[in-house]
Design an enzyme around this catalytic site. Structure first.
Site, mmCIF file in Angstrom:
data_model
loop_
_atom_site.group_PDB
_atom_site.id
_atom_site.type_symbol
_atom_site.label_atom_id
_atom_site.label_comp_id
_atom_site.label_asym_id
_atom_site.label_seq_id
_atom_site.Cartn_x
_atom_site.Cartn_y
_atom_site.Cartn_z
ATOM 1 C CE LYS A 1 44.444 35.418 42.049
ATOM 2 N NZ LYS A 1 43.225 34.628 42.318
ATOM 3 C CB SER B 1 40.914 35.238 39.238
ATOM 4 O OG SER B 1 41.096 34.773 40.558
ATOM 5 C CB SER C 1 40.268 31.888 41.571
ATOM 6 O OG SER C 1 39.400 32.758 40.907
HETATM 7 N N1 GLN Z 1 35.499 33.056 38.728
HETATM 8 C C1 GLN Z 1 34.897 33.275 40.013
HETATM 9 C C2 GLN Z 1 34.530 34.734 40.159
HETATM 10 O O1 GLN Z 1 34.814 35.474 39.276
HETATM 11 C C3 GLN Z 1 35.823 32.816 41.080
HETATM 12 C C4 GLN Z 1 36.838 33.803 41.446
HETATM 13 C C5 GLN Z 1 37.756 33.364 42.519
HETATM 14 O O2 GLN Z 1 37.721 32.209 42.957
HETATM 15 N N2 GLN Z 1 38.551 34.297 42.985
HETATM 16 O O3 GLN Z 1 33.964 35.124 41.152
#
Ligand code: GLN
Length: 478
Positions: A77, A152, A176
């Protein structure tokens, strides 16, 4: 024809001379090339991966012992540093930034002869749930390209889903890793907080962030976990707790205690089809002799607000380093003062969602509001931790859905930020309490999309068997 099912099987084939690392890398490069429309990769390290594969093949033929990840093709990532390679957090503000060092996790993968094939698209600075907030454009779900892959770590999920690498790394601050694997039909693990070093992981919310692993089989994920876990002098939050070695000995006789929350499975926001499938699964577990009980849990409605107060506060502080002075993007405007330089650089360099979070975080930390928001959210976090630990006194695992819905259509939630945030209702709990959680693809919805089950365990919990472990079908049969 190269086909991948698991690392163990790949290694067996290498040893029998049926495959080479070069064949594997060529196979993935070819597939990546044919899947450009999915936009999973931001950059592919083709030449380098080919060279490394040849080197590994030569070493193996000369009788050298294979590393535990010999020739394993891994995607990263774009929030994980790899020395002398670009890393941008999928943000304009870090465009063309080159890592000066590798994340500890990456160093450990490389030491076991893993091959890093490229960097994977994601939501900017890992903030998002649909991979639509990236400076490099959105990622598409390979099962249905009109839908999002989740986020994400959307690129990391699609790369494994579409067979573009064997395993990938993501990061999980609030879901994410678990939510995109749910949307894509693969397996994803968020380890316990402090299991894998965060050194070299671009920070979003440091008391929540963990590097996570996405793959096709539990043993593959367990192997990567084992290799990356453990103390690191660069991250004092990494635990000194022993890293267990995983043995996969299915023991159907072993009885496990599962807890589930009525409030979660009867939540009005949960797709009834998902609720039903999970309830049926619970019934099956009971029929198989496991103890499955419902536990009262009345904190569900507080956890998303607490999560957003705390993570935005941490993000506003973590992201203050991107100022246009030290590194990264700087506004081309000249003849302006220092404050304007900061203002223009940050306004032009960050995307909309990241700016929203920085502003929200600055607000909840500001003098007059600190106690009303930040302190209160900390209290919710503490309460949640106490309740969760109390549950784990009597149960091995908590069962939850991963997401209240299956992969939604691209653009569908982009205008409704609250709806997007609320969809994290089941995933943020594990990060708030630091517990490990895994998302396992068990079901298929009538809309054609996969979805799974989330299992949360206590911190550093070790179970002596794996219940009902089964290999998944090979990537190529898709
Ligand atoms: N979707 C969540 C956020 O936007 C989780 C993001 C993540 O785990 N990096 O904070």
């Amino acid at each position: 024809m190269f086909a991948f099912t698991s690392i163990e099987q790949f290694h067996a084939q290498l040893q029998e001379g049926k495959n080479t690392c070069l064949q594997a890398v060529e196979h993935y490069l070819h597939r990546i090339d044919n899947s450009r429309h999915l936009n999973a990769f931001i950059e592919v390290f083709a030449e380098e991966a080919l060279a490394k594969a040849k080197q590994l093949d030569a070493a193996r033929s000369s009788g050298k012992k294979m590393g535990r990840l010999h020739g394993v093709v891994i995607g990263l990532k774009d929030v994980i540093c790899y020395k002398d390679h670009r890393v941008s957090g999928a943000s304009g503000i870090l465009e063309n930034f080159i890592s000066l060092y590798s994340a500890t996790a990456v160093e450990r993968l490389l030491a076991e002869e893993g091959i890093i094939i490229g960097r994977l698209n994601c939501d900017e600075f890992a903030m998002g749930s649909s991979n639509e907030h990236s400076a490099y454009g959105k990622v598409l779900n390979a099962i249905d390209t009109s839908r999002v892959p989740g986020g994400s770590s959307g690129g990391s999920a699609v790369a494994v889903q579409a067979g573009l690498c064997m395993v990938s790394l993501g990061s999980d601050t609030g879901g994410s890793v678990r939510q995109p694997v749910d949307f894509c039909g693969i397996i994803g693990l968020k380890p316990v907080y402090g299991r894998i070093s965060r050194h070299g992981l671009i920070a979003y919310a440091s008391s929540f962030d963990q590097i996570g692993i996405l793959g096709n089989t539990i043993p593959d994920i367990a192997l990567l976990l084992e290799i990356m876990a453990g103390p690191d002098e660069y991250d004092s939050t990494v635990s000194r707790e022993k890293v267990p070695v995983c043995h996969f000995v299915p023991d159907p006789g072993k009885k496990i205690r599962f807890a589930w929350f009525k409030e979660a499975l009867e939540h009005p926001g949960l797709d009834p089809e998902i609720a039903l499938a999970i309830k049926n699964k619970i019934r099956h577990l009971q029929e198989e002799g496991h103890e499955v009980a419902t536990v009262e849990f009345n904190l569900l409605d507080y956890i998303v607000p607490a999560y957003y107060v705390l993570t935005t506060a941490e993000a506003s502080s973590n992201l203050s380093r991107y100022d246009g002075i030290k590194y990264g993007y700087r506004t081309p405007k000249y003849g302006i003062g220092l404050t304007e330089l900061y203002e223009y650089t940050r306004s032009e360099g960050f995307g909309k969602e990241v700016k929203r979070r920085i502003m929200l975080g600055t607000f909840v930390l500001s003098a007059g509001y600190y106690d009303a928001y930040f302190t209160r959210a900390q209290k919710v976090r503490q309460l949640l931790l106490e309740r969760t630990l109390a549950i784990f006194k009597n149960y091995d695992f908590i069962i939850l859905p991963v997401s209240p819905v299956t992969a939604f259509k691209t653009g569908e939630k982009m205008t409704d930020t609250i709806a997007m945030y609320l969809a994290e209702i089941y995933t943020v709990m594990a990060n708030l309490v630091g517990c490990p959680a895994v998302s396992i693809p068990l079901f298929r919805h009538s809309d054609g999309m996969p979805y799974g089950l989330q299992i949360i365990a206590n911190r550093f919990y070790v179970i002596s068997c794996v219940y009902g472990y089964k290999r998944r079908r090979p990537q190529n049969s898709r």
